[in-house]
Design a protein around this motif. Structure first.
Motif, PDB file in Angstrom:
ATOM      1  N   TRP A  79       0.883  -1.057   0.080  1.00 22.07           N
ATOM      2  CA  TRP A  79       0.080  -0.345  -0.095  1.00 22.07           C
ATOM      3  C   TRP A  79       0.726   1.111  -0.105  1.00 22.07           C
ATOM      4  CZ3 TRP A  79      -4.282   1.814  -0.215  1.00 22.07           C
ATOM      5  CH2 TRP A  79      -4.933   3.256  -0.202  1.00 22.07           C
ATOM      6  N   ARG A  80       1.968   1.260   0.666  1.00 19.46           N
ATOM      7  CA  ARG A  80       2.607   2.291   0.956  1.00 19.46           C
ATOM      8  C   ARG A  80       3.523   2.996  -0.420  1.00 19.46           C
ATOM      9  NH1 ARG A  80       3.609   0.573   5.952  1.00 19.46           N
ATOM     10  NH2 ARG A  80       4.991  -0.761   6.066  1.00 19.46           N
ATOM     11  N   ASN A  81       4.035   1.879  -0.961  1.00 19.96           N
ATOM     12  CA  ASN A  81       4.725   0.930  -2.442  1.00 19.96           C
ATOM     13  C   ASN A  81       4.077   1.848  -3.142  1.00 19.96           C
ATOM     14  OD1 ASN A  81       6.852   0.242  -1.069  1.00 19.96           O
ATOM     15  ND2 ASN A  81       6.496  -1.606  -1.207  1.00 19.96           N
ATOM     16  N   GLN A  82       2.805   1.490  -2.825  1.00 18.31           N
ATOM     17  CA  GLN A  82       2.187   2.173  -4.571  1.00 18.31           C
ATOM     18  C   GLN A  82       1.736   3.851  -4.575  1.00 18.31           C
ATOM     19  OE1 GLN A  82      -1.712  -0.994  -4.625  1.00 18.31           O
ATOM     20  NE2 GLN A  82      -1.957   0.904  -3.831  1.00 18.31           N
ATOM     21  N   LYS A  83       2.220   4.447  -3.727  1.00 16.26           N
ATOM     22  CA  LYS A  83       2.645   5.641  -3.329  1.00 16.26           C
ATOM     23  C   LYS A  83       3.844   6.660  -3.539  1.00 16.26           C
ATOM     24  CE  LYS A  83      -1.895   5.875   0.379  1.00 16.26           C
ATOM     25  NZ  LYS A  83      -2.420   6.001  -1.682  1.00 16.26           N
ATOM     26  N   THR A  84       4.556   5.564  -4.222  1.00 15.01           N
ATOM     27  CA  THR A  84       6.156   5.801  -3.746  1.00 15.01           C
ATOM     28  C   THR A  84       7.148   5.871  -5.256  1.00 15.01           C
ATOM     29  OG1 THR A  84       7.568   4.175  -3.970  1.00 15.01           O
ATOM     30  CG2 THR A  84       6.886   6.039  -1.720  1.00 15.01           C
ATOM     31  N   PHE A  85       8.069   5.642  -5.866  1.00 16.40           N
ATOM     32  CA  PHE A  85       8.214   5.657  -7.384  1.00 16.40           C
ATOM     33  C   PHE A  85       8.310   3.833  -6.977  1.00 16.40           C
ATOM     34  CE2 PHE A  85      11.712   5.414  -4.061  1.00 16.40           C
ATOM     35  CZ  PHE A  85      12.575   4.486  -4.852  1.00 16.40           C
ATOM     36  N   ARG A  86       8.152   3.098  -5.796  1.00 18.05           N
ATOM     37  CA  ARG A  86       8.295   1.522  -6.135  1.00 18.05           C
ATOM     38  C   ARG A  86       6.877   1.265  -6.295  1.00 18.05           C
ATOM     39  NH1 ARG A  86       9.606   2.485  -0.126  1.00 18.05           N
ATOM     40  NH2 ARG A  86      11.790   2.611  -0.839  1.00 18.05           N
ATOM     41  N   ALA A  87       6.121   1.555  -7.004  1.00 19.99           N
ATOM     42  CA  ALA A  87       4.648   1.381  -7.563  1.00 19.99           C
ATOM     43  C   ALA A  87       4.673  -0.302  -8.859  1.00 19.99           C
ATOM     44  CB  ALA A  87       4.021   2.315  -7.677  1.00 19.99           C
ATOM     45  N   LYS A  88       3.792  -0.607  -8.110  1.00 16.37           N
ATOM     46  CA  LYS A  88       3.591  -1.683  -9.270  1.00 16.37           C
ATOM     47  C   LYS A  88       2.473  -2.309  -8.949  1.00 16.37           C
ATOM     48  CE  LYS A  88       5.361  -5.218  -6.139  1.00 16.37           C
ATOM     49  NZ  LYS A  88       6.114  -6.829  -6.520  1.00 16.37           N
ATOM     50  N   THR A  89       1.781  -3.632 -10.044  1.00 17.94           N
ATOM     51  CA  THR A  89       0.686  -4.262 -10.001  1.00 17.94           C
ATOM     52  C   THR A  89       1.295  -5.248  -9.505  1.00 17.94           C
ATOM     53  OG1 THR A  89       1.200  -4.926 -12.243  1.00 17.94           O
ATOM     54  CG2 THR A  89      -0.841  -2.764 -11.579  1.00 17.94           C
ATOM     55  N   PHE A  90       0.671  -6.569  -8.835  1.00 14.46           N
ATOM     56  CA  PHE A  90       1.319  -7.846  -8.878  1.00 14.46           C
ATOM     57  C   PHE A  90      -0.012  -8.488  -8.467  1.00 14.46           C
ATOM     58  CE2 PHE A  90      -0.629  -4.979  -5.286  1.00 14.46           C
ATOM     59  CZ  PHE A  90      -1.863  -5.603  -4.752  1.00 14.46           C
ATOM     60  N   SER A  91       0.283  -9.805  -8.561  1.00 18.30           N
ATOM     61  CA  SER A  91      -0.778 -11.189  -8.550  1.00 18.30           C
ATOM     62  C   SER A  91      -1.277 -11.507  -7.494  1.00 18.30           C
ATOM     63  CB  SER A  91      -0.722 -11.948  -9.582  1.00 18.30           C
ATOM     64  OG  SER A  91       0.658 -13.190  -8.940  1.00 18.30           O
ATOM     65  N   ILE A  92      -2.215 -11.904  -7.792  1.00 17.20           N
ATOM     66  CA  ILE A  92      -3.264 -12.888  -6.410  1.00 17.20           C
ATOM     67  C   ILE A  92      -3.094 -14.658  -6.663  1.00 17.20           C
ATOM     68  CG2 ILE A  92      -4.901 -12.673  -4.311  1.00 17.20           C
ATOM     69  CD1 ILE A  92      -4.912  -9.688  -5.223  1.00 17.20           C
ATOM     70  N   GLN A  93      -3.590 -15.394  -6.467  1.00 15.16           N
ATOM     71  CA  GLN A  93      -3.715 -16.754  -6.735  1.00 15.16           C
ATOM     72  C   GLN A  93      -4.629 -16.616  -5.066  1.00 15.16           C
ATOM     73  OE1 GLN A  93      -3.006 -17.767 -10.315  1.00 15.16           O
ATOM     74  NE2 GLN A  93      -1.624 -16.021  -9.693  1.00 15.16           N
ATOM     75  N   LEU A  94      -5.635 -17.868  -6.190  1.00 18.23           N
ATOM     76  CA  LEU A  94      -6.888 -17.753  -5.443  1.00 18.23           C
ATOM     77  C   LEU A  94      -7.346 -19.596  -5.896  1.00 18.23           C
ATOM     78  CD1 LEU A  94     -10.041 -15.393  -5.133  1.00 18.23           C
ATOM     79  CD2 LEU A  94      -8.017 -14.998  -3.827  1.00 18.23           C
ATOM     80  N   VAL A  95      -7.704 -20.368  -4.535  1.00 14.20           N
ATOM     81  CA  VAL A  95      -8.349 -21.473  -4.995  1.00 14.20           C
ATOM     82  C   VAL A  95      -9.535 -21.988  -4.130  1.00 14.20           C
ATOM     83  CG1 VAL A  95      -8.100 -23.670  -4.342  1.00 14.20           C
ATOM     84  CG2 VAL A  95      -6.199 -23.010  -4.748  1.00 14.20           C
ATOM     85  N   THR A  96     -10.424 -21.977  -4.636  1.00 17.16           N
ATOM     86  CA  THR A  96     -11.737 -21.602  -3.892  1.00 17.16           C
ATOM     87  C   THR A  96     -11.898 -22.839  -2.860  1.00 17.16           C
ATOM     88  OG1 THR A  96     -13.318 -22.981  -5.275  1.00 17.16           O
ATOM     89  CG2 THR A  96     -12.883 -20.734  -5.806  1.00 17.16           C
ATOM     90  N   GLY A  97     -13.226 -22.733  -2.076  1.00 16.72           N
ATOM     91  CA  GLY A  97     -13.486 -23.751  -1.452  1.00 16.72           C
ATOM     92  C   GLY A  97     -13.736 -25.902  -1.641  1.00 16.72           C
ATOM     93  N   VAL A  98     -13.951 -25.371  -3.307  1.00 12.90           N
ATOM     94  CA  VAL A  98     -14.466 -26.634  -4.047  1.00 12.90           C
ATOM     95  C   VAL A  98     -13.609 -26.481  -4.817  1.00 12.90           C
ATOM     96  CG1 VAL A  98     -16.809 -26.557  -3.978  1.00 12.90           C
ATOM     97  CG2 VAL A  98     -15.894 -25.423  -5.945  1.00 12.90           C
ATOM     98  N   GLY A  99     -12.163 -26.099  -4.781  1.00 15.31           N
ATOM     99  CA  GLY A  99     -10.931 -26.675  -5.382  1.00 15.31           C
ATOM    100  C   GLY A  99     -10.589 -26.013  -7.226  1.00 15.31           C
ATOM    101  N   GLU A 100     -11.265 -24.652  -7.056  1.00 13.43           N
ATOM    102  CA  GLU A 100     -11.437 -24.012  -8.504  1.00 13.43           C
ATOM    103  C   GLU A 100      -9.859 -23.338  -8.533  1.00 13.43           C
ATOM    104  OE1 GLU A 100     -15.966 -23.911  -9.956  1.00 13.43           O
ATOM    105  OE2 GLU A 100     -15.085 -22.840  -8.535  1.00 13.43           O
ATOM    106  N   PRO A 101      -9.592 -23.055  -8.831  1.00 14.17           N
ATOM    107  CA  PRO A 101      -7.840 -22.508  -8.980  1.00 14.17           C
ATOM    108  C   PRO A 101      -8.376 -20.469  -9.819  1.00 14.17           C
ATOM    109  CG  PRO A 101      -7.909 -23.804 -10.615  1.00 14.17           C
ATOM    110  CD  PRO A 101      -8.957 -23.996  -9.848  1.00 14.17           C
TER     111      PRO A 101
END
Length: 138
Positions: A79-101
């Motif tokens: 969050w803090r880095n988003q407000k500086t020159f270190r800002a970047k997007t990133f990925s998120i991986q989820l696996v649901t309660g029924v095993g769906e990625p």
């Protein structure tokens, strides 16, 4: 034709933000994936109807954390880095309660969540992520 039936198991649920598994999620249903657009829409003209298909694959992810979650340290740094020159997007991986990625690309933090304290029990801290692309694999 057989239909794949999946059983729900809370223990299957996984959230990984910027390669780090998240811990200290709140009770109940702490993960909500919200696509921004509907898949299609019908436009009715004078003589006929036409279907339009949406190509928008963006959305939001809301994750509820316990206030003492160790994951909040990592998220506050992002969050803090988003407000500086270190800002970047990133990925998120989820696996649901029924095993769906589910793969979420081009993520950023919209809100780090408000702090509520002083009551008898701890309160939820909801972090909201913006997502450029949601890819669900069945």
């Amino acid at each position: 034709m057989s239909v794949l039936v999946r059983n729900y198991n809370q223990a299957l649920t996984v959230v990984i933000v910027d390669l780090i598994p998240q811990v200290g999620l709140f009770e109940g249903d702490p993960i909500r994936l919200i696509p921004n657009e509907e898949g299609s829409a019908i436009t009715t003209g004078t003589y006929e109807s036409t279907t339009s298909f949406s190509t928008d694959q963006s959305g939001q992810l809301e994750v509820d954390y316990k206030p003492g979650s160790a994951s909040l340290i990592q998220l506050k740094t992002l969050w803090r880095n988003q407000k500086t020159f270190r800002a970047k997007t990133f990925s998120i991986q989820l696996v649901t309660g029924v095993g769906e990625p589910v793969s979420l690309q081009g993520c950023s933090i919209q809100s780090i969540g408000q702090s509520t304290t002083g009551g008898k029990v701890q309160q939820v801290k909801t972090v909201i992520f913006n997502i450029e692309k949601i890819t669900e694999t069945i």
